[in-house]
Design a protein around this motif. Structure first.
Motif, short mmCIF file in Angstrom:
data_model
loop_
_atom_site.label_atom_id
_atom_site.label_comp_id
_atom_site.label_asym_id
_atom_site.label_seq_id
_atom_site.Cartn_x
_atom_site.Cartn_y
_atom_site.Cartn_z
N TRP A 133 21.90 37.97 2.13
CA TRP A 133 20.77 37.28 1.47
C TRP A 133 19.56 37.35 2.40
N GLY A 134 18.43 37.66 1.82
CA GLY A 134 17.20 37.65 2.62
C GLY A 134 15.99 37.85 1.73
N ARG A 135 14.86 37.39 2.24
CA ARG A 135 13.59 37.56 1.54
C ARG A 135 12.54 38.02 2.55
N ILE A 136 11.90 39.14 2.23
CA ILE A 136 10.81 39.65 3.05
C ILE A 136 9.56 39.66 2.17
N ILE A 137 8.53 38.96 2.62
CA ILE A 137 7.29 38.85 1.87
C ILE A 137 6.15 39.28 2.79
N ASN A 138 5.40 40.27 2.36
CA ASN A 138 4.29 40.77 3.15
C ASN A 138 2.97 40.43 2.49
N THR A 139 2.09 39.77 3.22
CA THR A 139 0.76 39.49 2.69
C THR A 139 -0.05 40.78 2.76
N ALA A 140 -0.33 41.35 1.62
CA ALA A 140 -1.16 42.55 1.56
C ALA A 140 -2.59 42.10 1.24
N SER A 141 -3.15 42.56 0.14
CA SER A 141 -4.52 42.24 -0.20
C SER A 141 -4.86 42.97 -1.48
N ALA A 142 -5.90 42.52 -2.18
CA ALA A 142 -6.44 43.34 -3.26
C ALA A 142 -6.79 44.72 -2.73
N HIS A 143 -7.06 44.80 -1.43
CA HIS A 143 -7.38 46.09 -0.82
C HIS A 143 -6.13 46.95 -0.59
N SER A 144 -4.97 46.48 -0.99
CA SER A 144 -3.81 47.36 -1.01
C SER A 144 -3.81 48.20 -2.28
N LYS A 145 -4.68 47.85 -3.22
CA LYS A 145 -4.74 48.55 -4.50
C LYS A 145 -6.09 49.22 -4.73
N GLN A 146 -7.15 48.67 -4.15
CA GLN A 146 -8.47 49.23 -4.30
C GLN A 146 -9.16 49.26 -2.94
N ALA A 147 -10.07 50.19 -2.78
CA ALA A 147 -10.80 50.32 -1.52
C ALA A 147 -12.18 49.69 -1.62
N SER A 148 -12.74 49.39 -0.46
CA SER A 148 -14.13 48.98 -0.33
C SER A 148 -14.72 49.75 0.84
N PRO A 149 -16.01 50.06 0.80
CA PRO A 149 -16.61 50.79 1.91
C PRO A 149 -16.63 49.96 3.18
N PHE A 150 -16.63 50.65 4.31
CA PHE A 150 -16.79 50.07 5.64
C PHE A 150 -15.57 49.29 6.12
N LYS A 151 -14.44 49.42 5.42
CA LYS A 151 -13.23 48.71 5.79
C LYS A 151 -12.07 49.69 5.95
N SER A 152 -12.32 50.81 6.60
CA SER A 152 -11.34 51.90 6.64
C SER A 152 -10.01 51.46 7.23
N ALA A 153 -10.04 50.72 8.33
CA ALA A 153 -8.79 50.31 8.98
C ALA A 153 -8.04 49.31 8.12
N TYR A 154 -8.73 48.30 7.63
CA TYR A 154 -8.09 47.26 6.84
C TYR A 154 -7.49 47.83 5.56
N VAL A 155 -8.28 48.62 4.83
CA VAL A 155 -7.80 49.19 3.58
C VAL A 155 -6.62 50.13 3.84
N SER A 156 -6.69 50.90 4.90
CA SER A 156 -5.60 51.82 5.22
C SER A 156 -4.30 51.07 5.51
N THR A 157 -4.39 50.00 6.30
CA THR A 157 -3.18 49.26 6.64
C THR A 157 -2.62 48.53 5.43
N LYS A 158 -3.48 48.01 4.57
CA LYS A 158 -2.98 47.28 3.42
C LYS A 158 -2.36 48.23 2.38
N HIS A 159 -2.92 49.42 2.21
CA HIS A 159 -2.24 50.42 1.38
C HIS A 159 -0.88 50.77 1.98
N ALA A 160 -0.85 50.89 3.29
CA ALA A 160 0.41 51.24 3.96
C ALA A 160 1.45 50.13 3.81
N ILE A 161 1.03 48.88 3.85
CA ILE A 161 1.96 47.76 3.66
C ILE A 161 2.62 47.84 2.29
#
Length: 259
Positions: A133-161
């Motif tokens: 039994w276990g539960r793994i929950i990762n806080t991603a972001s709306a930026h895991s589904k859509q990009a915004s300019p000037f946030k290359s690192a954040y958007v990349s990591t959230k897509h990767a999550i």
């Protein structure tokens, strides 16, 4: 009579580690899990007195490991011991054009937002598999589904999550362990509230204009997500009713990613 699974999680006897849980979303998730009966381990930075107060409030323990350091993560996981619920919530952001993006900021964001999630997960999974039994929950972001300019690192990591979560969900699908993302839009936290006065001054806007036309520009509901709403979703994902929910990316963004 067939007994249906309850939508209300009973987490008595479960131990939860929530990273980045001394404020904001992580604290709301920790409070929600505690309210459902879980024993909570807090992680994050802050004033010593405030952390002590939170530990007393939640009958919790605190580990202040720096999650950008893999050795510190290993030491934390060893000290904490087996956990049933892992919530990877800690994260950071930096905004800059890609050609001006500081290399050290990129490395730090990747380390905290992505690599730390890998390290905590790989170290938590063996005990979860053994327990069945276990539960793994990762806080991603709306930026895991859509990009915004000037946030290359954040958007990349959230897509990767999102991809990482799906992968481990498949690996653990027959082990009684689920893995899911929660992807909030703009959440009403002290950090967000604190940005408003500076934005008002910089853009010569009223408070209402900043909130509606800047911060909530992409959220059709024009309402901030409340931290408690994210906490409630996390509790649901830990419930028996969600035992067959895995590999999913749950939006809670006021309709942002529906467009």
């Amino acid at each position: 009579m067939h007994k249906q699974n309850s939508l209300v999680a009973d987490l008595q006897g479960k131990r939860a580690l929530v990273t980045g849980s001394t404020s904001g979303i992580g604290l709301a998730v920790a409070r929600a899990l505690h309210g459902a009966g879980a024993e909570v381990v807090l992680n994050g930075f802050g004033e010593e007195a405030e952390i002590a107060r939170l530990c007393e409030e939640l009958d919790a323990v605190h580990n202040g490991a720096n999650l950008m350091d893999p050795a510190a993560i290993e030491a934390m996981m060893e000290e904490v011991g087996p956990i049933d619920i892992l919530v990877n919530n800690a994260g950071m952001q930096h905004v800059a054009p890609v050609e001006d993006f500081p290399v050290e900021k990129w490395d730090a964001i990747v380390a905290l937002n992505l690599s730390a999630v890998f390290h905590t997960t790989r170290l938590a999974v063996p005990a979860m598999k053994e327990a069945g039994w276990g539960r793994i929950i990762n806080t991603a972001s709306a930026h895991s589904k859509q990009a915004s300019p000037f946030k290359s690192a954040y958007v990349s990591t959230k897509h990767a999550i999102d991809g990482f979560t799906k992968t481990i969900a498949l690996e653990l699908a027959q082990c009684g362990v689920t893995a899911n993302c929660i992807s909030p839009g703009y959440v009403w936290t002290p950090l967000v509230e604190g940005q408003i006065p500076d934005t008002m001054q910089a853009r010569s806007m009223t408070r209402e204009e900043v909130m509606n036309d800047v911060l909530l520009a992409k959220q059709p509901t024009k309402k901030f997500v409340q931290p408690e709403e994210v906490g409630a979703m996390a509790v649901f994902l830990c419930s028996d009713a969600a035992s067959n929910v895995t590999g999913a990316n749950w939006s809670i963004d006021g309709g942002w990613t529906a467009e």
